[in-house]
Design a protein around this motif. Structure first.
Motif, PDB file in Angstrom:
ATOM      1  N   LEU A  22       0.790  -1.361  -0.061  1.00 57.12           N
ATOM      2  CA  LEU A  22       0.018  -0.182  -0.055  1.00 57.12           C
ATOM      3  C   LEU A  22       0.856   1.347  -0.079  1.00 57.12           C
ATOM      4  N   ASP A  23       1.930   1.236   0.804  1.00 58.60           N
ATOM      5  CA  ASP A  23       2.753   2.365   0.992  1.00 58.60           C
ATOM      6  C   ASP A  23       3.594   2.595  -0.333  1.00 58.60           C
ATOM      7  N   GLU A  24       3.824   1.307  -1.224  1.00 58.56           N
ATOM      8  CA  GLU A  24       4.572   1.817  -2.477  1.00 58.56           C
ATOM      9  C   GLU A  24       3.380   2.010  -3.596  1.00 58.56           C
ATOM     10  N   GLU A  25       2.443   1.756  -3.448  1.00 62.00           N
ATOM     11  CA  GLU A  25       0.962   2.176  -4.340  1.00 62.00           C
ATOM     12  C   GLU A  25       0.829   3.701  -4.094  1.00 62.00           C
ATOM     13  N   GLY A  55      -6.497   0.608  -9.745  1.00 60.00           N
ATOM     14  CA  GLY A  55      -6.017  -0.374  -9.433  1.00 60.00           C
ATOM     15  C   GLY A  55      -5.497  -0.577  -7.933  1.00 60.00           C
ATOM     16  N   HIS A  56      -5.026   0.764  -7.340  1.00 53.61           N
ATOM     17  CA  HIS A  56      -4.938   0.792  -5.984  1.00 53.61           C
ATOM     18  C   HIS A  56      -5.963   0.546  -4.938  1.00 53.61           C
ATOM     19  N   PHE A  57      -7.086   1.225  -5.361  1.00 57.88           N
ATOM     20  CA  PHE A  57      -8.245   1.255  -4.622  1.00 57.88           C
ATOM     21  C   PHE A  57      -8.744  -0.266  -4.530  1.00 57.88           C
ATOM     22  N   LYS A  58      -8.896  -0.982  -5.632  1.00 54.21           N
ATOM     23  CA  LYS A  58      -9.338  -2.364  -5.792  1.00 54.21           C
ATOM     24  C   LYS A  58      -8.299  -3.183  -4.822  1.00 54.21           C
ATOM     25  N   PHE A  59      -7.043  -3.054  -4.815  1.00 49.89           N
ATOM     26  CA  PHE A  59      -6.096  -3.945  -3.976  1.00 49.89           C
ATOM     27  C   PHE A  59      -6.369  -3.360  -2.577  1.00 49.89           C
ATOM     28  N   HIS A  75     -15.590   3.300   2.999  1.00 54.69           N
ATOM     29  CA  HIS A  75     -14.186   3.537   2.441  1.00 54.69           C
ATOM     30  C   HIS A  75     -14.333   3.310   1.028  1.00 54.69           C
ATOM     31  N   ARG A  76     -14.916   2.135   0.486  1.00 59.42           N
ATOM     32  CA  ARG A  76     -14.883   1.831  -0.852  1.00 59.42           C
ATOM     33  C   ARG A  76     -15.863   2.844  -1.636  1.00 59.42           C
ATOM     34  N   ASP A  77     -16.866   3.497  -0.976  1.00 58.40           N
ATOM     35  CA  ASP A  77     -17.795   4.299  -1.670  1.00 58.40           C
ATOM     36  C   ASP A  77     -17.011   5.695  -1.693  1.00 58.40           C
ATOM     37  N   ILE A  78     -15.948   6.091  -0.778  1.00 62.22           N
ATOM     38  CA  ILE A  78     -15.327   7.304  -1.018  1.00 62.22           C
ATOM     39  C   ILE A  78     -14.479   7.260  -2.226  1.00 62.22           C
TER      40      ILE A  78
END
Ligand SMILES: [Fe+2]
Ligand SMILES: [Fe+2]
Length: 120
Positions: A22-25, A55-59, A75-78
């Motif tokens: 997540l930090d890398e993304e 892609g990041h949001f999905k992961f 969080h997904r809605d945001i």
């Protein structure tokens, strides 16, 4: 108080969520927005940024879902709300669009992503 926007626009340790991928993304998202801000008429760079965000949001959502994180759906809605706004931006990007994207990512990581720290 909103969190300060780094200048130049890049990730720093204050954004760390302590999950390596997540930090890398997140670093990649800062770089992608930086790149688009410097090349405002470049549709290819904009499309790459959109793909990177999606892609990041999905992961990230996958990690939250797997951990049965209680704020997963909010969080997904945001994320989805932001993606819809990004999709509607016009090329070339304006100062307002660039500032919007820069600000959103900074506030989102520190106010929303930070809430899952230690819970995924
Ligand atoms: Fe997020
Ligand atoms: Fe994130």
């Amino acid at each position: 108080m909103p969190h300060a926007i780094p200048e130049p626009y890049c990730w720093d340790e204050s954004f760390r969520v302590f999950y390596d991928q997540l930090d890398e993304e997140h670093k990649g998202l800062f770089n992608g927005i930086f790149d688009c801000a410097k090349n405002r008429g470049d549709k290819g760079k904009f499309d790459s940024l959109y793909a990177l965000l999606a892609g990041h949001f999905k992961f990230e959502e996958g990690m939250m879902e797997k951990a049965k994180y209680s704020e997963f759906s909010a969080h997904r809605d945001i994320h989805n709300g932001f993606l819809a706004k990004v999709k509607a931006l016009e090329i070339p990007l304006t100062d307002a669009s660039v500032d919007f994207a820069k600000n959103w990512l900074v506030q989102h990581i520190k106010d929303v992503d930070f809430k899952y720290k230690g819970k995924l």
